[in-house]
Design a protein around this motif. Structure first.
Motif, mmCIF file in Angstrom:
data_model
loop_
_atom_site.group_PDB
_atom_site.id
_atom_site.type_symbol
_atom_site.label_atom_id
_atom_site.label_comp_id
_atom_site.label_asym_id
_atom_site.label_seq_id
_atom_site.Cartn_x
_atom_site.Cartn_y
_atom_site.Cartn_z
ATOM 1 N N MET A 1 0.853 -1.179 0.000
ATOM 2 C CA MET A 1 0.000 0.000 0.000
ATOM 3 C C MET A 1 0.897 1.240 0.000
ATOM 4 N N PRO A 2 0.728 2.142 -0.955
ATOM 5 C CA PRO A 2 1.546 3.364 -0.998
ATOM 6 C C PRO A 2 1.353 4.200 0.264
ATOM 7 N N SER A 3 2.376 4.997 0.568
ATOM 8 C CA SER A 3 2.328 5.792 1.802
ATOM 9 C C SER A 3 1.210 6.826 1.774
ATOM 10 N N GLN A 4 0.871 7.341 0.573
ATOM 11 C CA GLN A 4 -0.202 8.333 0.494
ATOM 12 C C GLN A 4 -1.531 7.711 0.895
ATOM 13 N N SER A 5 -1.819 6.500 0.447
ATOM 14 C CA SER A 5 -3.080 5.865 0.815
ATOM 15 C C SER A 5 -3.082 5.478 2.293
ATOM 16 N N LYS A 6 -1.902 5.153 2.851
ATOM 17 C CA LYS A 6 -1.816 4.888 4.290
ATOM 18 C C LYS A 6 -2.165 6.147 5.069
ATOM 19 N N ASN A 7 -1.668 7.280 4.608
ATOM 20 C CA ASN A 7 -1.978 8.546 5.273
ATOM 21 C C ASN A 7 -3.460 8.873 5.170
ATOM 22 N N VAL A 9 -5.921 6.674 4.905
ATOM 23 C CA VAL A 9 -6.616 5.751 5.800
ATOM 24 C C VAL A 9 -6.458 6.215 7.242
ATOM 25 N N LYS A 10 -5.252 6.633 7.587
ATOM 26 C CA LYS A 10 -4.994 7.124 8.941
ATOM 27 C C LYS A 10 -5.840 8.370 9.231
ATOM 28 N N LEU A 12 -8.660 9.258 7.764
ATOM 29 C CA LEU A 12 -10.055 8.849 7.846
ATOM 30 C C LEU A 12 -10.354 8.223 9.200
ATOM 31 N N PHE A 13 -9.465 7.349 9.654
ATOM 32 C CA PHE A 13 -9.626 6.711 10.954
ATOM 33 C C PHE A 13 -9.672 7.744 12.078
ATOM 34 N N LEU A 14 -8.756 8.701 12.055
ATOM 35 C CA LEU A 14 -8.724 9.734 13.088
ATOM 36 C C LEU A 14 -9.975 10.607 13.043
ATOM 37 N N ASN A 15 -10.475 10.918 11.844
ATOM 38 C CA ASN A 15 -11.713 11.701 11.738
ATOM 39 C C ASN A 15 -12.898 10.931 12.301
ATOM 40 N N ILE A 16 -12.952 9.627 12.023
ATOM 41 C CA ILE A 16 -14.039 8.823 12.576
ATOM 42 C C ILE A 16 -13.941 8.788 14.093
ATOM 43 N N MET A 17 -12.735 8.579 14.637
ATOM 44 C CA MET A 17 -12.555 8.522 16.095
ATOM 45 C C MET A 17 -12.862 9.860 16.750
ATOM 46 N N ARG A 18 -12.605 10.953 16.049
ATOM 47 C CA ARG A 18 -12.864 12.281 16.587
ATOM 48 C C ARG A 18 -14.338 12.443 16.959
ATOM 49 N N TYR A 19 -15.219 11.825 16.188
ATOM 50 C CA TYR A 19 -16.653 11.919 16.464
ATOM 51 C C TYR A 19 -17.166 10.719 17.245
ATOM 52 N N PHE A 20 -16.606 9.536 16.999
ATOM 53 C CA PHE A 20 -17.117 8.324 17.629
ATOM 54 C C PHE A 20 -16.874 8.307 19.135
ATOM 55 N N LEU A 21 -15.678 8.660 19.578
ATOM 56 C CA LEU A 21 -15.357 8.582 20.990
ATOM 57 C C LEU A 21 -16.191 9.537 21.848
ATOM 58 N N PRO A 22 -16.382 10.806 21.468
ATOM 59 C CA PRO A 22 -17.281 11.653 22.265
ATOM 60 C C PRO A 22 -18.725 11.147 22.266
ATOM 61 N N ILE A 23 -19.188 10.638 21.119
ATOM 62 C CA ILE A 23 -20.548 10.099 21.067
ATOM 63 C C ILE A 23 -20.662 8.888 21.988
ATOM 64 N N LEU A 24 -19.653 8.035 22.001
ATOM 65 C CA LEU A 24 -19.653 6.873 22.887
ATOM 66 C C LEU A 24 -19.694 7.312 24.343
ATOM 67 N N PHE A 25 -18.908 8.317 24.711
ATOM 68 C CA PHE A 25 -18.893 8.809 26.091
ATOM 69 C C PHE A 25 -20.238 9.403 26.486
ATOM 70 N N TYR A 109 6.252 3.172 19.962
ATOM 71 C CA TYR A 109 6.043 2.849 18.552
ATOM 72 C C TYR A 109 5.618 4.104 17.807
ATOM 73 N N HIS A 110 6.471 4.608 16.946
ATOM 74 C CA HIS A 110 6.161 5.820 16.203
ATOM 75 C C HIS A 110 5.368 5.478 14.956
ATOM 76 N N GLY A 111 4.324 6.247 14.690
ATOM 77 C CA GLY A 111 3.528 6.045 13.502
ATOM 78 C C GLY A 111 2.468 4.975 13.634
ATOM 79 N N VAL A 112 2.271 4.435 14.847
ATOM 80 C CA VAL A 112 1.274 3.387 15.048
ATOM 81 C C VAL A 112 0.050 4.009 15.699
ATOM 82 N N ILE A 113 -1.115 3.769 15.105
ATOM 83 C CA ILE A 113 -2.353 4.246 15.701
ATOM 84 C C ILE A 113 -2.806 3.184 16.683
#
Length: 126
Positions: A1-7, A9-10, A12-25, A109-113
């Motif tokens: 997977m190219p580094s651009q698509s990894k970024n 995905v990362k 997108l994941f962070l944007n989803i978590m930004r809303y999911f975690l407060p909603i969960l709380f 671990y650097h770069g690990v979500i």
């Protein structure tokens, strides 16, 4: 997977978590606030909360009651409490007195979500 698509995905994941975690709380807090109820089983009072239909017959199996008990109780001996207080009181004093100027977060671990409990951190007073 190219580094651009990894970024991507990362990001997108962070944007989803930004809303999911407060909603969960907020959902958890609302469940505790609005759906608390009591069961008396063999003379033992069990207080817990979860969404349920008001006015309907509401019961739990023995396995569910055991899970409720295990998930809602924390047991610690005196040594654990003393240890926790011995860490908390100096931190609180340092925080209140303003001697913390820089906070450095350390991750092995650097770069690990990785979603986990609060990160380990060190304080450096300058």
């Amino acid at each position: 997977m190219p580094s651009q698509s990894k970024n991507e995905v990362k990001r997108l994941f962070l944007n989803i978590m930004r809303y999911f975690l407060p909603i969960l709380f907020v959902s958890y807090l609302a469940s505790l606030t609005f759906f608390a109820h009591v069961h008396v089983v063999n003379g033992v009072t069990i207080v817990h909360s979860h969404p349920f239909k008001k006015g309907a017959v509401h019961q739990h199996s023995t396995v569910e009651l055991i899970h409720i008990h295990l998930l809602s109780h924390l047991m610690a001996d005196g040594a654990a409490v003393v240890f926790a207080l011995s860490l908390f009181i100096p931190f609180l004093l340092c925080l209140l007195l303003g001697c913390l100027q820089h906070i450095h977060f350390c991750s092995p671990y650097h770069g690990v979500i990785a979603l986990r409990a609060p990160p380990a951190f060190r304080f450096f007073a300058i």
